[in-house]
Design a protein around this motif. Structure first.
Motif, PDB file in Angstrom:
ATOM      1  N   ALA A 198       0.839  -1.199   0.000  1.00 29.10           N
ATOM      2  CA  ALA A 198       0.000   0.000   0.000  1.00 29.10           C
ATOM      3  C   ALA A 198       0.875   1.250   0.000  1.00 29.10           C
ATOM      4  N   LYS A 199       1.971   1.190   0.748  1.00 28.51           N
ATOM      5  CA  LYS A 199       2.979   2.244   0.784  1.00 28.51           C
ATOM      6  C   LYS A 199       4.321   1.593   0.494  1.00 28.51           C
ATOM      7  N   TYR A 200       5.336   2.415   0.231  1.00 29.13           N
ATOM      8  CA  TYR A 200       6.651   1.850  -0.058  1.00 29.13           C
ATOM      9  C   TYR A 200       7.122   0.963   1.089  1.00 29.13           C
ATOM     10  N   TRP A 201       7.904  -0.064   0.733  1.00 31.03           N
ATOM     11  CA  TRP A 201       8.496  -0.910   1.762  1.00 31.03           C
ATOM     12  C   TRP A 201       9.329  -0.055   2.727  1.00 31.03           C
ATOM     13  N   PRO A 202       9.286  -0.321   4.015  1.00 29.95           N
ATOM     14  CA  PRO A 202      10.285   0.294   4.900  1.00 29.95           C
ATOM     15  C   PRO A 202      11.679  -0.187   4.478  1.00 29.95           C
TER      16      PRO A 202
END
Length: 395
Positions: A198-202
């Motif tokens: 959903a968001k960039y990988w940490p």
């Protein structure tokens, strides 16, 4: 003794004898009663009955069938299901009268079942069928030995056969991250499915992918025959921001600017020569890369056939970040055929330091990157992305 007393004495003796006999008889009767049966019957317990499915000798067992062992008349004490050196796991019900296998069976494999309940032992040997079409994972991208990928990286999984039961197969695909984020699969076609967060990988972590498809039914006559696993190493958070109108590119690593590049983008005289705006991902690199104008032949207006150094692909429509010795235009004018070109030394730096899956965010043109142009998956909203999942985005 007077004579008249003798009969009385005799009578008394007879009476005493009779009394003695009476006492003796009473003792004998009591002993006899003691030896009689009491009326209590002791029955031998009936041994439990064990039933095993699949039954002995079955040679056409589908891999998705469960092994079920039941017992009547007593609890199961032990159940083992073996295929060579491998043992199949299973669970008992509350009263241990039923055992059911937890994982699918392997295709084309012989199994031996043994179960014990009290004095009863039962066995069964059966064989699973050979699939008409074996299903396997033939590629996971990006995943090269020793590779470190960027925070935007997808997980692209390709199968060797078209999958009909997409939900069943998708349920067998697992993604585990050291620093978890939400994500979902999207089927691109019958043989390819892509995972996107959903968001960039940490940054700076490991992500494990497992395809536990052995024995899973993917369609008619189609069963998984081999599991697949891969470990992805997520590296630094590298994001490049390109402003076409200002002819500039800024590269950030873990939030810190590490490179400032004067660039020249597409001349925009045609749609083809217009750089696409949107979130791109770096896909591959080459030095040199031969670039030929699409749809044109030698002698046609706009035709070109050139070798370009230090080229990093960012779309499937021919866009790269690459070296170009036209410093007069970089930072001043957009004169390319759609690529982002920069000074040769800076282009080499970018080439040497990029990771597949790094973000290149371009703005300033009227041509939007399509979500399926290369790895333009971030062009689609996450809510829309999830609609391509066979499990409604519940990865």
């Amino acid at each position: 003794m007077p004579a008249w007393r003798k009969p009385a004495t005799a009578a008394a003796l007879l009476a005493a004898a009779a009394l003695t006999a009476s006492c003796s008889a009473g003792g004998t009767a009591a002993q006899g009663q003691k030896d009689l049966p009491t009326g209590t019957t002791t029955a031998t317990p009936q041994a439990p009955t064990i039933t095993i499915s699949p039954a002995e000798g079955n040679a056409k067992v589908n891999p998705d069938k469960k092994v079920v062992v039941t017992s009547e008349g007593g609890a199961l004490e032990a159940v083992t299901v073996n295929a060579g050196d491998e043992q199949l796991d299973g669970t008992f019900n509350t009263d241990k009268t039923k055992w059911v296998s937890k994982t699918p069976l392997k295709p084309s494999t012989g199994y031996n079942v043994s179960a014990t309940a009290g004095a009863t032992t039962a066995t069964s040997a059966f064989t699973t069928v050979k699939p008409e079409r074996p299903l396997q994972v033939i590629d996971v991208t990006p995943h090269t030995k020793g590779e470190t990928v960027g925070v935007g990286a997808p997980i692209i999984v390709t199968f060797n056969q078209p999958v009909a039961n997409k939900a069943t197969i998708e349920r067998a695909l697992e993604v585990e991250a050291e620093k978890p984020v939400d994500g979902a699969w999207r089927w691109i076609d019958d043989t390819k499915v892509i995972y996107r967060t959903a968001k960039y990988w940490p940054a700076h972590q490991k992500v494990t992918f497992n395809a536990r498809i052995t024995g899973i039914k993917g369609g008619k006559g189609l069963y998984g025959v081999k599991d697949y696993n891969a470990t992805l190493k997520i590296g630094a958070k590298q994001i490049s921001k390109v402003d076409v109108a200002k002819h500039m590119m800024y590269v950030y690593k873990d939030g810190k600017r590490v490179q400032t590049m004067r660039i020249s983008a597409g001349m925009a005289t045609t749609r083809e020569y217009t750089t696409t705006s949107g979130v791109h991902l770096t896909m591959e690199r080459g030095s040199p890369v031969r670039m030929i104008s699409p749809g044109r032949e030698k002698g046609d207006p706009g035709y070109y056939d050139v070798m370009i150094d230090h080229a990093v692909r960012i779309s499937n429509s021919g866009e790269y970040v690459h070296a170009k010795d036209n410093v007069w235009a970089q930072g001043v004018r957009n004169v390319s055929h759609g690529c982002i070109n920069s000074r040769p030394d800076q282009a080499k730096w970018f080439y040497d330091n990029f990771q597949r899956g790094d973000v290149v965010d371009i703005k300033g043109t009227n041509r939007e990157l399509e979500w399926n142009n290369g790895w333009g998956f971030w062009q689609m909203s996450y809510s829309q992305w999830k609609k391509g999942s066979a499990l409604n985005g519940k990865a």
